[in-house]
Design a protein around this motif. Structure first.
Motif, mmCIF file in Angstrom:
data_model
loop_
_atom_site.group_PDB
_atom_site.id
_atom_site.type_symbol
_atom_site.label_atom_id
_atom_site.label_comp_id
_atom_site.label_asym_id
_atom_site.label_seq_id
_atom_site.Cartn_x
_atom_site.Cartn_y
_atom_site.Cartn_z
ATOM 1 N N ALA A 82 18.010 -1.523 -4.842
ATOM 2 C CA ALA A 82 17.536 -0.174 -5.142
ATOM 3 C C ALA A 82 17.658 0.170 -6.619
ATOM 4 C CB ALA A 82 18.310 0.835 -4.291
ATOM 5 N N VAL A 83 18.812 -0.139 -7.215
ATOM 6 C CA VAL A 83 19.000 0.142 -8.644
ATOM 7 C C VAL A 83 18.012 -0.677 -9.478
ATOM 8 C CG1 VAL A 83 20.597 -0.087 -10.577
ATOM 9 C CG2 VAL A 83 21.413 0.825 -8.402
ATOM 10 N N GLY A 84 17.829 -1.927 -9.118
ATOM 11 C CA GLY A 84 16.852 -2.752 -9.836
ATOM 12 C C GLY A 84 15.448 -2.196 -9.741
ATOM 13 N N ALA A 85 15.087 -1.674 -8.566
ATOM 14 C CA ALA A 85 13.757 -1.084 -8.397
ATOM 15 C C ALA A 85 13.590 0.148 -9.281
ATOM 16 C CB ALA A 85 13.538 -0.720 -6.937
ATOM 17 N N GLY A 86 14.630 0.988 -9.342
ATOM 18 C CA GLY A 86 14.548 2.179 -10.190
ATOM 19 C C GLY A 86 14.446 1.843 -11.662
ATOM 20 N N VAL A 87 15.253 0.893 -12.119
ATOM 21 C CA VAL A 87 15.203 0.483 -13.530
ATOM 22 C C VAL A 87 13.843 -0.128 -13.861
ATOM 23 C CG1 VAL A 87 16.165 -1.101 -15.232
ATOM 24 C CG2 VAL A 87 17.693 0.153 -13.693
ATOM 25 N N ALA A 88 13.354 -1.012 -12.997
ATOM 26 C CA ALA A 88 12.062 -1.650 -13.241
ATOM 27 C C ALA A 88 10.940 -0.623 -13.264
ATOM 28 C CB ALA A 88 11.798 -2.711 -12.168
ATOM 29 N N GLY A 89 11.021 0.382 -12.380
ATOM 30 C CA GLY A 89 9.991 1.415 -12.361
ATOM 31 C C GLY A 89 9.928 2.189 -13.663
ATOM 32 N N VAL A 90 11.087 2.565 -14.191
ATOM 33 C CA VAL A 90 11.113 3.327 -15.445
ATOM 34 C C VAL A 90 10.665 2.459 -16.619
ATOM 35 C CG1 VAL A 90 12.627 4.444 -17.100
ATOM 36 C CG2 VAL A 90 12.827 4.974 -14.683
ATOM 37 N N VAL A 91 11.125 1.219 -16.663
ATOM 38 C CA VAL A 91 10.745 0.340 -17.771
ATOM 39 C C VAL A 91 9.241 0.120 -17.787
ATOM 40 C CG1 VAL A 91 10.939 -2.002 -18.680
ATOM 41 C CG2 VAL A 91 12.981 -0.799 -17.917
ATOM 42 N N SER A 92 8.649 -0.109 -16.623
ATOM 43 C CA SER A 92 7.197 -0.300 -16.570
ATOM 44 C C SER A 92 6.462 0.973 -16.969
ATOM 45 C CB SER A 92 6.773 -0.731 -15.160
ATOM 46 O OG SER A 92 7.037 0.303 -14.219
ATOM 47 N N LEU A 93 7.014 2.127 -16.598
ATOM 48 C CA LEU A 93 6.370 3.397 -16.939
ATOM 49 C C LEU A 93 6.474 3.691 -18.428
ATOM 50 C CD1 LEU A 93 4.972 5.911 -15.717
ATOM 51 C CD2 LEU A 93 7.250 6.932 -15.509
ATOM 52 N N THR A 94 7.657 3.502 -19.013
ATOM 53 C CA THR A 94 7.846 3.826 -20.425
ATOM 54 C C THR A 94 7.200 2.816 -21.363
ATOM 55 O OG1 THR A 94 9.973 2.661 -20.444
ATOM 56 C CG2 THR A 94 10.006 5.031 -19.985
ATOM 57 N N SER A 95 6.901 1.628 -20.861
ATOM 58 C CA SER A 95 6.239 0.634 -21.712
ATOM 59 C C SER A 95 4.726 0.674 -21.571
ATOM 60 C CB SER A 95 6.745 -0.772 -21.370
ATOM 61 O OG SER A 95 6.480 -1.090 -20.017
ATOM 62 N N GLY A 96 4.239 1.507 -20.647
ATOM 63 C CA GLY A 96 2.802 1.664 -20.504
ATOM 64 C C GLY A 96 2.115 0.537 -19.756
ATOM 65 N N VAL A 97 2.863 -0.322 -19.052
ATOM 66 C CA VAL A 97 2.257 -1.409 -18.306
ATOM 67 C C VAL A 97 2.069 -0.974 -16.855
ATOM 68 C CG1 VAL A 97 3.294 -3.124 -19.810
ATOM 69 C CG2 VAL A 97 4.467 -2.473 -17.722
ATOM 70 N N ILE A 140 0.813 -1.222 0.000
ATOM 71 C CA ILE A 140 0.000 0.000 0.000
ATOM 72 C C ILE A 140 0.844 1.269 0.000
ATOM 73 C CG2 ILE A 140 -1.897 -1.161 1.186
ATOM 74 C CD1 ILE A 140 -0.997 0.162 3.760
ATOM 75 N N ALA A 141 2.160 1.140 0.058
ATOM 76 C CA ALA A 141 3.017 2.328 0.104
ATOM 77 C C ALA A 141 2.994 3.063 -1.236
ATOM 78 C CB ALA A 141 4.442 1.927 0.470
ATOM 79 N N PRO A 142 2.702 4.374 -1.248
ATOM 80 C CA PRO A 142 2.551 5.123 -2.509
ATOM 81 C C PRO A 142 3.831 5.831 -2.943
ATOM 82 C CG PRO A 142 1.776 6.463 -0.707
ATOM 83 C CD PRO A 142 2.337 5.206 -0.083
ATOM 84 N N LEU A 143 4.964 5.138 -2.932
ATOM 85 C CA LEU A 143 6.243 5.810 -3.149
ATOM 86 C C LEU A 143 6.742 5.756 -4.587
ATOM 87 C CD1 LEU A 143 8.079 4.623 0.089
ATOM 88 C CD2 LEU A 143 6.983 6.825 -0.330
ATOM 89 N N VAL A 144 6.146 4.899 -5.418
ATOM 90 C CA VAL A 144 6.640 4.788 -6.785
ATOM 91 C C VAL A 144 6.379 6.072 -7.570
ATOM 92 C CG1 VAL A 144 4.503 3.665 -7.557
ATOM 93 C CG2 VAL A 144 6.602 3.401 -8.890
ATOM 94 N N GLY A 145 5.225 6.702 -7.345
ATOM 95 C CA GLY A 145 4.867 7.897 -8.107
ATOM 96 C C GLY A 145 5.832 9.043 -7.958
ATOM 97 N N PRO A 146 6.142 9.478 -6.716
ATOM 98 C CA PRO A 146 7.082 10.597 -6.557
ATOM 99 C C PRO A 146 8.457 10.329 -7.152
ATOM 100 C CG PRO A 146 5.855 10.238 -4.538
ATOM 101 C CD PRO A 146 5.494 9.103 -5.452
ATOM 102 N N ALA A 147 8.953 9.101 -7.013
ATOM 103 C CA ALA A 147 10.277 8.782 -7.566
ATOM 104 C C ALA A 147 10.278 8.912 -9.084
ATOM 105 C CB ALA A 147 10.692 7.371 -7.147
ATOM 106 N N MET A 148 9.246 8.386 -9.737
ATOM 107 C CA MET A 148 9.168 8.468 -11.188
ATOM 108 C C MET A 148 8.900 9.903 -11.652
ATOM 109 S SD MET A 148 9.840 5.413 -12.195
ATOM 110 C CE MET A 148 10.938 5.372 -10.753
ATOM 111 N N ALA A 149 8.085 10.637 -10.902
ATOM 112 C CA ALA A 149 7.758 12.011 -11.289
ATOM 113 C C ALA A 149 9.007 12.893 -11.274
ATOM 114 C CB ALA A 149 6.694 12.581 -10.344
ATOM 115 N N ARG A 152 7.549 18.608 -7.519
ATOM 116 C CA ARG A 152 6.510 17.866 -6.804
ATOM 117 C C ARG A 152 7.007 16.482 -6.401
ATOM 118 N NH1 ARG A 152 0.935 15.366 -9.120
ATOM 119 N NH2 ARG A 152 -0.083 14.980 -7.115
ATOM 120 N N GLY A 153 7.719 15.834 -7.326
ATOM 121 C CA GLY A 153 8.243 14.505 -7.014
ATOM 122 C C GLY A 153 9.242 14.535 -5.869
#
Length: 432
Positions: A225-240, A146-155, A170-171
Motif C-alpha cells: 500500500a505504501v509503495g502504491a501511494g509513493v509511486a502514484g505521487v511520483v508519477s503524478l508529480t513527474s508528469g508521466v 479498469i479500476a478508477p481508484l488512482v484519481g480519488p486517492a491522488m486528488a 471530492r477525492g
C-alpha cells in the motif's frame, strides 16, 4: 518542457516583460485586441521544473489571479537562451517536478466524472469477484486494470497540500463511495452466484486460495500500500502516465473489497473482517504515503498566507491516518505473529515425525523416509491452533509398516502441549 501562455493585465506589460528578461526567458508578445482589461498575451517556453518559480515571479510582478494561464507540453524548443535556462534549473530544481498548477489540474483530471466512476467501479468489482470465486489470478488482475481508484486517492492528497478544499472533498467522497459501492456490488453478485449454482456448492470460501490469502493480512501488506501511494505521487508529480500505478493501487483495494463482499454473501464474518481490515489499512496507507511525499516534494498553496492552513491540515490528516494505521496494525501484528507461530509449530512437528521415523528405522530391515507433513489448523482469523497432523511416510516396495502413529502423536503432543489428532499414511517409493 512546457509552453506557457499568460495574459498580461493592462498597465503591467513592461513589468511582466522585464521579469521575463531578468529570468532569461525567451518570449513572444501579441497585442490583446478583445477590448478587455488585458494589454497583451505572452508566449514562452520553460523547462518543466521552471514553470512554478517563473509563474511565482510573474505573480509578484503583477500577474493577478484574474489573468488566465495556459501550460501545455512542448516537444522541442530550439533556443540558446532556453538551453541556458534549462541548465540553470537542472542545477537548482528537481528536473522532473511539474508545477503546482499542473499538479492540481492533473489530479483533478484523474478523478473521473461520477457516472464513469460508478460504472467502472461496478464493472471492476464484478470481475474481481468472479476472479476470486474462480480462483483465477488472471481475471483478478483484469479487474485491477479498469479500476478508477488512482484519481480519488491522488486528488485528496493534492487538495490537502495545496489547500484546495473542493478537490480534497471530492477525492475523499469518491474514495469512500467507490469502496462501499465495490463491496455492495461484490456482495450482491456473490449472492447471485451462490444461490444460482453458477459454481459448484461451496460451504467454506476460505478453501479458495485467492480468497484465503486476503483474509489474514500481515505487515507486508503495508509495503504494497505504501509503495502504491509513493509511486502514484511520483508519477503524478513527474508528469508521466499513472496508468500502471493505477493498477498497483487497485491491487491494494479492489480484491480486498470484493473479498469483503464475498464474506458477507457467504455469511462468513471472519472473511469479511479480515479482508475489511486489509482494505482499510491499504486505503489509509496509500493516502498517508501520498500526503507525506507531496509535502516533502515542496508543494504548497498558491498564496503564502494560506500555507499555514495547509500545513496545519496536512499535519492533522497525517496524524489521523497514522493513528488509524497503528490501531489497525494490531490486527496485522497478530496475523504476522500467528503466521510465525504456525511456521515454527509446523517445523517442530516435522522434526518430531522425522525423529520418530529415525528411531523406527533402527528396528527395521528397511529405511523409511518422511515425504510430507501437513498441519491443519483451526479455522479462525487469528491465533489458529494445530488441530490435525497428517504425516506421509515412504517405504520400499514389498514392505509394510504400521504402529508409528502413536509414537508420532506422543511426540507432537509433548511439543505442542495439547491434544492433536495424528494420521500416518504409508506410500510405496522407488529408490534409485
Amino acid at each position: 518542457m512546457r509552453l506557457v501562455q499568460v495574459t498580461i493585465p493592462s498597465g503591467k506589460r513592461q513589468t511582466i516583460l522585464s521579469t521575463l528578461d531578468d529570468e532569461g526567458v525567451d518570449y513572444v508578445v501579441a497585442d490583446e485586441t478583445s477590448g478587455r482589461e488585458y494589454a497583451a498575451v505572452a508566449y514562452f517556453p520553460l523547462p518543466t521544473n521552471a514553470v512554478e518559480p517563473i509563474l511565482e515571479s510573474l505573480r509578484d510582478a503583477g500577474l493577478g489571479d484574474d489573468a488566465f494561464t495556459v501550460v501545455v507540453e512542448a516537444n522541442t524548443v530550439v533556443s540558446r537562451r532556453f538551453e541556458e535556462l534549462q541548465e540553470r534549473y537542472a542545477e537548482e530544481e528537481d528536473e522532473g517536478r511539474i508545477a503546482r498548477e499542473e499538479l492540481t489540474a492533473s489530479a483533478s483530471d484523474l478523478a473521473p466524472t461520477l457516472e464513469v466512476y460508478v460504472v467502472m467501479t461496478v464493472v471492476s468489482a464484478l470481475i474481481a469477484t468472479a476472479g476470486l470465486l474462480l480462483d483465477s489470478p488472471a481475471v483478478v488482475v483484469g479487474s485491477m486494470v479498469i479500476a478508477p481508484l488512482v484519481g480519488p486517492a491522488m486528488a485528496a492528497s493534492v487538495g490537502t497540500v495545496v489547500n484546495d478544499h473542493d478537490l480534497f472533498s471530492r477525492g475523499v467522497r469518491l474514495q469512500i463511495g467507490g469502496l462501499v459501492l465495490a463491496i455492495v456490488t461484490a456482495a450482491l453478485f456473490a449472492l447471485v452466484v451462490r444461490y444460482s449454482n453458477l459454481i459448484p456448492p461451496l460451504a467454506d470460501v476460505t478453501t479458495i486460495p485467492e480468497i484465503r490469502e486476503r483474509i489474514a493480512p500481515d505487515f507486508l501488506s503495508l509495503v504494497v500500500a505504501v509503495g502504491a501511494g509513493v509511486a502514484g505521487v511520483v508519477s503524478l508529480t513527474s508528469g508521466v502516465s499513472t496508468a500502471l500505478v493505477g493498477v498497483m493501487i487497485a491491487v491494494a483495494l479492489i480484491p480486498p473489497a470484493a473479498t469483503v463482499g464475498i464474506g458477507l454473501a457467504w455469511g462468513a464474518p471472519l472473511v469479511a473482517v479480515g479482508s475489511g481490515v486489509l482494505l482499510l489499512v491499504n486505503v489509509l496507507s496509500i493516502n498517508l504515503a501520498a500526503l507525506v511525499v507531496l509535502w516533502y516534494s515542496g508543494y504548497r498553496p498558491e498564496h503564502w498566507f494560506r500555507e499555514g492552513d495547509a500545513r496545519q491540515a496536512t499535519i492533522k490528516r497525517i496524524a489521523t491516518l497514522a493513528v488509524a494505521i497503528v490501531v489497525l496494525s494490531a490486527f496485522l501484528g497478530g496475523v504476522t505473529y500467528d503466521s510465525y507461530t504456525q511456521a515454527t509449530t509446523t517445523e517442530q512437528i516435522t522434526a518430531d515425525a522425522e525423529a520418530a521415523v529415525a528411531v523406527a528405522n533402527e528396528d527395521t530391515a528397511f529405511e523409511m523416509t518422511v515425504l510430507d507433513v501437513e498441519v491443519q489448523h483451526t479455522n479462525t482469523a487469528l491465533f489458529q491452533e494445530p488441530q490435525r497432523v497428517i504425516v506421509t511416510i515412504g517405504i520400499p516396495p514389498g514392505q509394510s509398516m504400521s504402529g508409528l502413529s502413536p509414537e508420532i502423536d506422543a511426540r507432537v503432543e509433548r511439543t505442542t502441549g495439547q491434544s492433536i489428532v495424528t494420521e500416518v499414511r504409508y506410500v510405496t517409493t522407488e529408490t534409485a
